[in-house]
Structures are given as C-alpha cells and as structure tokens.
Write a protein that holds these residues in place. Structure first.
Motif, short mmCIF file in Angstrom:
data_model
loop_
_atom_site.label_atom_id
_atom_site.label_comp_id
_atom_site.label_asym_id
_atom_site.label_seq_id
_atom_site.Cartn_x
_atom_site.Cartn_y
_atom_site.Cartn_z
N PHE A 149 0.84 -1.21 0.00
CA PHE A 149 0.00 0.00 0.00
C PHE A 149 0.87 1.25 0.00
O PHE A 149 0.61 2.20 -0.71
CB PHE A 149 -0.92 0.01 1.22
N ILE A 185 2.14 2.53 -3.28
CA ILE A 185 1.28 3.40 -4.09
C ILE A 185 1.62 4.86 -3.81
O ILE A 185 1.78 5.67 -4.72
CB ILE A 185 -0.21 3.14 -3.77
N ALA A 186 1.76 5.17 -2.53
CA ALA A 186 2.08 6.54 -2.14
C ALA A 186 3.43 6.96 -2.70
O ALA A 186 3.59 8.08 -3.20
CB ALA A 186 2.08 6.66 -0.62
N LEU A 209 3.25 7.67 -6.36
CA LEU A 209 2.63 8.98 -6.56
C LEU A 209 3.61 10.10 -6.29
O LEU A 209 3.70 11.06 -7.05
CB LEU A 209 1.43 9.15 -5.61
N TRP A 233 10.38 8.57 2.48
CA TRP A 233 9.42 7.80 3.27
C TRP A 233 10.13 6.97 4.33
O TRP A 233 9.71 6.89 5.48
CB TRP A 233 8.59 6.90 2.35
N LYS A 267 4.34 10.39 18.05
CA LYS A 267 4.95 9.93 16.81
C LYS A 267 3.94 9.88 15.68
O LYS A 267 4.30 9.71 14.52
CB LYS A 267 5.61 8.57 17.01
N GLU A 268 2.66 10.07 16.01
CA GLU A 268 1.63 10.11 14.97
C GLU A 268 1.86 11.31 14.04
O GLU A 268 1.31 11.37 12.95
CB GLU A 268 0.24 10.19 15.59
N LEU A 289 2.76 10.26 10.69
CA LEU A 289 1.68 9.82 9.81
C LEU A 289 1.00 11.02 9.18
O LEU A 289 0.65 11.01 8.01
CB LEU A 289 0.67 8.97 10.61
N GLN A 330 3.36 12.19 6.46
CA GLN A 330 3.34 11.34 5.27
C GLN A 330 2.07 11.57 4.46
O GLN A 330 2.11 11.73 3.24
CB GLN A 330 3.44 9.86 5.69
N GLY A 331 0.94 11.61 5.15
CA GLY A 331 -0.33 11.82 4.45
C GLY A 331 -0.37 13.16 3.75
O GLY A 331 -0.71 13.25 2.57
N VAL A 353 1.87 13.29 0.57
CA VAL A 353 1.28 12.67 -0.62
C VAL A 353 0.22 13.58 -1.23
O VAL A 353 0.23 13.88 -2.42
CB VAL A 353 0.65 11.30 -0.28
N LEU A 354 -0.68 14.07 -0.37
CA LEU A 354 -1.75 14.91 -0.88
C LEU A 354 -1.21 16.17 -1.53
O LEU A 354 -1.61 16.54 -2.62
CB LEU A 354 -2.70 15.29 0.26
N VAL A 368 0.43 15.51 -4.90
CA VAL A 368 -0.56 15.29 -5.96
C VAL A 368 -1.17 16.62 -6.40
O VAL A 368 -1.26 16.94 -7.59
CB VAL A 368 -1.65 14.32 -5.47
N VAL A 408 -5.31 9.30 -10.37
CA VAL A 408 -4.24 9.66 -9.45
C VAL A 408 -4.82 10.07 -8.10
O VAL A 408 -4.36 9.67 -7.05
CB VAL A 408 -3.38 10.79 -10.06
N LEU A 409 -5.92 10.84 -8.18
CA LEU A 409 -6.55 11.25 -6.94
C LEU A 409 -7.11 10.05 -6.19
O LEU A 409 -6.99 9.94 -4.98
CB LEU A 409 -7.67 12.27 -7.23
N ALA A 459 -5.95 7.08 -6.33
CA ALA A 459 -4.79 6.39 -5.77
C ALA A 459 -4.34 7.07 -4.49
O ALA A 459 -4.05 6.41 -3.49
CB ALA A 459 -3.66 6.37 -6.79
N ALA A 460 -4.33 8.39 -4.53
CA ALA A 460 -3.94 9.13 -3.33
C ALA A 460 -4.89 8.80 -2.20
O ALA A 460 -4.47 8.57 -1.07
CB ALA A 460 -3.95 10.62 -3.62
N VAL A 508 -6.60 6.08 -1.75
CA VAL A 508 -6.33 4.74 -1.23
C VAL A 508 -5.10 4.76 -0.33
O VAL A 508 -5.09 4.19 0.76
CB VAL A 508 -6.12 3.75 -2.40
N ALA A 509 -4.07 5.47 -0.79
CA ALA A 509 -2.85 5.53 -0.01
C ALA A 509 -3.11 6.15 1.36
O ALA A 509 -2.65 5.66 2.39
CB ALA A 509 -1.78 6.33 -0.74
N ILE A 510 -3.92 7.20 1.37
CA ILE A 510 -4.21 7.88 2.63
C ILE A 510 -5.03 6.97 3.54
O ILE A 510 -4.77 6.88 4.74
CB ILE A 510 -5.00 9.19 2.38
N ALA A 534 -5.03 3.76 3.53
CA ALA A 534 -4.14 2.73 4.05
C ALA A 534 -3.33 3.26 5.22
O ALA A 534 -3.19 2.60 6.25
CB ALA A 534 -3.20 2.24 2.94
N LEU A 535 -2.85 4.48 5.07
CA LEU A 535 -2.10 5.10 6.16
C LEU A 535 -2.97 5.27 7.38
O LEU A 535 -2.57 4.98 8.50
CB LEU A 535 -1.62 6.49 5.73
N ALA A 551 -2.59 3.99 11.15
CA ALA A 551 -2.57 4.89 12.31
C ALA A 551 -3.56 4.42 13.36
O ALA A 551 -3.30 4.46 14.55
CB ALA A 551 -2.90 6.31 11.87
#
Lengths: 382, 352
Positions: free
Chosen positions: A290, A293-294, A297, A313, A330-331, A334, A337-338, A341-342, A345, B3-4, B6-7, B9-11, B13-14, B18
């Motif tokens: 998973f 994927i990030a 991207l 990463w 430590k969150e 996360l 990272q999130g 990615v956003l 994009v 792409v969005l 996919a983003a 899904v990635a989020i 998953a993260l 968490a």
C-alpha cells in the motif's frame, strides 16, 4: 516557424519549472502543516525536525532508511508499471504476500535440503516473481475477459491472498521456532541468507543485499519504459487509450502484460527482509504494497523520483522512534506522510495546469499572428 | 482522476495503520531533571497498543509507574507502531540501551521476532552486552536477558471454574485476541477449569485474529463485541475475554445482552473506562505483569539479576483472579480449594 515551435516545446522552461518546484513546495507545505500540529501539542517543531535529522543521519539509521527504501522502491516500481498505462494495481500488497509465502515455504521445505545456498536464493526470487505474476493474472483476466475493474479485483484479491496465506501458515505449513511465538515458513539454511552490503561507513550494520537488486530494477524499469516498443505502447495507452488502440495497440494484451510485469515485480517486495533480515516468511510481513502506491505517486512514476520518494518515506518512518523518545507524539509522522502525498498530488496537478495554460497562451499568440496571414493567402487564391 | 483515487487509497491505508497504532501519544512527564533521581534510568518498550489498552500493556505500565514512584527512578516508555519491521523493534531497544537506559524491558513476544536467536531483542542484547534486558512473555535467551513468563493457564483455570459454577445456561465462552500458542494457553486453562468445576459445561471458543493480521484482535473492540454477541446468542451467559483492548467490546456486548464477562491481565473492574460496564465484569484473570516488571527492576537494583526464564504462577501470586465487585464471593471457597490443589500439584493444568 514550425521547427522553432517544436524546438521550444522540447525544452519548455515554462512547463518544466513548475514540475520541479512542485515537489519542493509540497514538502514545505507538509512541514508547515506538521509544525502546526506540533505547536498545537505544545512541542517545538524546530527541535523535533532537528532531532529527526540528527537521528536519521546516524550510520545505523542510514542503513535502516536504505533498507526501508529498497522494499518501498520495489513496490513503487510494481505500481508504476500499471500506472504508466492507466492501470491501477492496488494488489501489490496481496501479490507480494502470496509470492513471498510460497517462495519461502518451498525454499525451506525438507525436500529442498540438497540445494546449495546461492541456487536457493535464485529459486526464491524466481518463484516469488512467478507466483506474484500468477496472482496478478487473475485480476488481468477478469478485466480483459469480463470487464471487471482492476481496482475492485486487486483490492479483493489482497484480502483473499492474505487469508489464504494465513490459513496455510496457521493450519498447515507454519512452524514456530524455539522461544518464539510467531509462525513462520521455517528459517532458511544459513548459506542462503543474502549477505548485506557494507556501503554505510561508521557502523557494523549492513544494508540488505536486495538494495542492489532494487537499483538494477530501477534501471530496468527506466529502460523498458523509455527505450522499448512495449514501453512506448504502454505510455501511449496511458496518454490516450483510444488513440493507442486506433494505431494498432492490442489493448487486451497490454493489460495482461502490464499486470503480469507489475505482479512479478510485486513478488519481490518482501524478499529484502526475507532473505536478509528474518530469513523466513513471517506473519508480520505486509503493508509495504500500500505504501508503494504513495511512493509511486510521490515520484510521479519516474525511476529517480520514486527513489527519492522511497528514501524520504524511509526516513520519516524511521524517525518515529526518536520522536517517541523525545515525548513527541509519533503520529506526527503519519500526518506528515499523508500531507506530503496529498500536497504532492495537488502541487503536480497545479503545476501541470499552469504549464498548460502558459502553453495555450503561447499557442494562442502564435495562431493569432498566423491567422491574418492565412486569411491573406485565402484572399489571394480567390 | 485515477491519481486522486490512488492518493485516496494511499491515505486510507495510512489512516488504518494509524488507527492500529496507539492513540495515546502523550508520554507522561519526561522527567528530565529532578535532583533526587538516581542515575539508573529504566527503559521500557511496549507492544502495539501501548499505554491505554486497559489490559496487558497497561499492566506493564502500572509496574513501570510503581518503579518511578516507589524506587524513585527515571523511566521512559516507547511504543511499537503498526506495520513496523523487526529492525524497527531492534532500533527501539538499541536506542534505549545506547542512550543510557539500563535495565531495558521489552513488553510482548513481538520483540522475540520470528527467530528468537536473531530477533530484535537478541540483536540488541548482543550490541549492548552491559545492559540488562527483560522480556515479558518472551523466549529470547542470552546472558543479559531475563524472560518474565506467566502460568496464565493456572489463572485461567480458576476463572474457568468460576464461569462454570456461575453459569445458569451451562454454556460459557472464550474469546482470544490472537491465535498464538500464548493465548491458547489461556483457552486450555479456562476449558480445563470449567470442566473441573462442572463436567458437562459447554465451552464456545473464538479467536479475533491471527498473527498474519498483526494480531489486531488485541485492539479491536468492535470485533470483540460482534464475536461476543454471537456467543451470547448461542446461549453462553459468561464469556472470558483474553483479548487485551478488545475486551471492552465484549463487556459492551455483555451489558446489551444482560450477561456477564471475565476480564484479563489487569483487574478490569477497576480499569474499565465506562463505569456502567463494571457490573458485567464478574472477575478478571490477573496476570501481574506489573509485579513482574517492578520486581525485575527491584532485583536489578539489588544486583539479583537472573538471566533466563522466571515463571510467575499461582504460588508466587504472579497470576490469580480478582474479587472486585464481589460477584464471586459466594464461590470463593471453591476457587481457593482449586487454587490450593494447583499450588500443591494435585491438579496439573494443561497448557494447550
């Protein structure tokens, strides 16, 4: 006039610059948002980032970052092969699990005892690629024969693959090493543990041997995409599937081939740890598919971009430990990272739009200048 | 668009990763200075879930808090995150021992790794030969590692007997957090105890997860609630929840079905957050991780470190059952008779 226009498009600074600025801007935004989160929880962002940097540049941590980056990179390349033609393989997770499990189980089966270590490593790699491709082929066939979206089928196959592995491991082939609680496929004989690479100085720890294979894989990916007929067809299908079909690309074959390659690469994802760290398939494997994927991207499917994304990463994931020691939630990692990615994009999308608009304006100016001339030609011919 | 997607899904998953991780980011006061503190610094690494699981990890946390207050030592606890590698666990232990923490306590069998000879703890113990380590529930062997293990089957035997004696329907249930040998020990003891008290009692069993799912069943209250509701529907009226943080879900199901449940590890009558759930907690199987942690540090301070396994059983009060709430007071005599028999060796409790 026309040649000049083509030349200008080849190295179009107006289009390239936003593409380069985008990832940097995205990182700055991610850092800013993380800082806000840190400030809300009464922590000093600068100290936090400084500790992350100091910890992440220690030799031991560099090794772990490269280890993490290796597996993430492989997963990202697997995803990117599909992305390049608009195929969305989110099944890398399941493919990698099933592949590593069967490869591990076969390699440590008692009837394989005669096999010399080097050959066993080759066997594991080959079997993992075949099984990964086979698992991915289910989704490919469903798409080409029955029109099932690969997004749905690969996601479902992740769950199915995970459960099949669980069942086989718990009820059939799994063993528990003395002193441990976790079920494994059996520890591989020591001669088939992949030796590490002493490429980080200042530590006795070695980078997982599979790092080298990840580098080779990146080069192969670049070559296939940019220098082969197949890669051209792949990209053409990605840009415009209808135009590609019209120009003679066999769409079904492209889907199947791309999925098989993606699955075969996915089969390698768990091997760095399996051959170099745990020396067995354990139930703790998973999650990298998973994250891949990030990373794909982040790196925009580019071999170098994905490598940088994977290292970033890996760095962030490794930093959690030091933040925890400092009493910083430590969150925050996360969140970072999130947000990264956003914002990557979004930044790329904005950059592409700005570039496109600049281009349109230029073309507009050019055609506006050309139009009266063309009108004159028409007048004259009358 | 893709792409969005996919983003997204990635989020997601993260996000799910968490969610598995602990949500209690706050580590209590870093205790950096304090002139009265001695130079001994105690480090502790939690399993996934960390502080706040109201069960296994919290029991270890209680022990660590006692170390801090009674022995007046500086303490530090770190927690594992979902999806981390064995090397991350190794790095955590090594970070503690190289930054001056000694002794270092690893909580949970995950720190053994798949191959206890080369697992996270084994490697850290080798890198820090002068640091003394302890692992709760673990099996790593080294000259500087103490294995703190528990006779959970003995404690489970007693609550199994209590369940059988108290059941009106003749059916009781067992819910395990994860299908590993360790939790099967709880089940074996519970079943044996129930049958010993009432030979014709029916025991339903269910496990919430497997290690392949990263043992998420230890921190899955919703899953615990669903499984428990199913068991209550099958006529069970008392369920033993050996499932860490998922126990809360079992208690909620018990309340909704007007039935009873048995807690685990900590005295959950006292630790449960929602006070209205207290009435359904008939008793808890106590696994005194807190005592084990505290005594380990105390022994370390008195130079009585002992490598290898130390078993905490009924005899040493390392396991037992709780009486808070008074719901088992009427059968206490019978339970204490079983306890005496186990301690004397006249009853041998199976472990699988």
């Amino acid at each position: 006039m026309t040649t000049a226009a083509v030349g200008a498009r080849r190295i179009d600074v107006g289009k390239l610059l936003p593409q380069l600025i985008a990832p940097v801007a995205a990182l700055v935004i991610a850092a800013a948002i993380s800082s806000i989160a840190l400030l809300i929880s009464d922590k000093d962002p600068l100290t936090a980032f400084q500790h992350m940097y100091e910890f992440g540049t220690q030799p031991d941590q560099k090794v772990e970052i490269l280890n993490k980056a290796s597996e993430l990179y492989i997963a990202a390349v697997a995803v990117a092969f599909g992305f390049k033609m608009g195929l969305f393989n989110i099944g890398v997770e399941g493919q990698s699990k099933v592949a590593a499990f069967f490869a591990g189980a076969l390699a440590s089966a008692s009837f394989m005892d005669w096999m010399p270590g080097g050959l066993r490593i080759v066997l594991i790699v080959v079997v993992a690629m075949i099984v990964g491709a086979a698992w991915a082929s289910i989704a490919a066939l469903l798409k080409t024969q029955r029109g099932v979206s690969e997004v749905i089928s690969t996601l479902m196959l992740n769950a199915i693959g995970g459960l099949v592995v669980t069942w086989l491991l718990n009820d059939h082939w799994g063993v528990t090493e003395p002193g441990a609680q976790i079920k494994t496929t059996g520890i591989l004989p020591e001669d088939s543990w992949m030796p590490g690479l002493p490429i980080v100085s200042g530590t006795e720890q070695k980078v997982l041997g599979f790092f080298a294979i990840a580098v080779v894989l990146g080069a192969a990916y670049w070559f296939v995409i940019n220098r082969t007929r197949f890669g051209f067809d792949l990209r053409a299908t990605g840009y415009n599937p209808f135009a590609a079909v019209a120009s003679g690309v066999n769409a079904k074959r492209m889907v199947i081939t791309a999925m098989l390659i993606s699955g075969a690469v996915a089969g390698l994802v768990n091997l760095p740890r399996m051959l170099g760290e745990s020396h067995t398939y354990t139930e703790g494997f998973g999650g990298i598919g998973f994250t891949g994927i990030a990373v794909a991207l982040l790196g925009r499917n580019h071999p170098i971009g994905m490598a940088l994304g994977a290292i970033l990463w890996g760095f962030l994931a490794s930093s959690q430990i030091i933040l925890d020691l400092d009493g910083i939630p430590k969150e925050i990692i996360l969140i970072m990272q999130g947000v990264t990615v956003l914002s990557v994009v979004i930044a790329y999308e904005l950059a592409a739009r700005i570039g496109r608009r600049a281009q349109q304006r230029r073309v507009g100016v050019a055609t506006a200048a050309a139009a009266p001339a063309a009108a004159e030609v028409v007048e004259e011919s009358k | 668009m893709k792409v969005l997607a996919a983003a997204a899904v990635a989020i997601v998953a993260l996000g799910s990763m968490a969610a598995c991780g602990d949500d209690k980011g706050d580590t209590p006061g870093t205790a950096s200075s304090g002139a009265t503190k001695k130079s001994v610094k105690v480090g502790l690494a939690f399993d996934i879930g960390g502080r706040g699981d109201k069960s296994f990890n919290d029991s270890a946390a209680t022990g660590l808090d006692r170390v801090k207050s009674e022995l007046n030592l500086e303490v530090k606890d770190l927690a594992a995150v979902a999806g981390e590698s064995e090397n991350d666990k190794y790095a955590r232990l090594k970070l503690l021992c190289t930054t001056g923490y000694n002794p270092v306590i690893a909580v949970g069998f995950v720190y053994d790794g798949a191959d206890a000879k080369n697992g996270p703890l084994a490697r850290a113990a080798k890198d820090c030969p002068n640091t003394k380590f302890a692992i709760v529930d673990g099996g790593t062997t080294a000259d500087n590692v103490a294995d703190l293990v528990f006779a959970e089957e003995q404690g489970s035997f007693l609550v199994g007997a209590a369940a059988a004696l108290k059941s009106k329907t003749g059916t009781v249930g067992f819910i395990g957090g994860c299908q590993v040998d360790l939790i099967k020990k709880f089940e074996a003891g519970f079943t044996a105890g129930a049958k010993a008290a009432k030979a014709d009692v029916k025991v339903l069993t269910n496990y919430l997860s497997t290690p392949a799912e990263a043992c998420k069943g230890f921190n899955d209250p919703a899953g615990g609630k669903t499984a428990a509701t199913g068991m209550y529907d099958q006529k069970a009226d008392i369920i033993y929840a050996a499932a860490g943080g998922s126990g809360t879900g079992v208690f909620e199901a018990a309340k909704a079905k007007n039935a009873l449940a048995i807690g685990v590890d900590s005295d959950q009558y006292n630790t449960v957050t929602d006070a209205s759930l207290k009435t359904v907690i008939m008793t808890s199987m106590l696994k005194r991780v807190d005592n084990a942690v505290f005594n380990f540090v105390k022994d370390f301070g008195e130079d009585k470190f002992k490598a290898g396994p130390t078993v905490f059983d009924l005899k040493t009060d390392g396991v037992g059952y709780s009486t808070s709430g008074g719901q088992v007071d009427d059968i206490k005599d019978k339970l204490d008779k079983f306890k005496a028999d186990i301690v004397a060796g006249t009853i041998t409790v199976p472990t699988k």
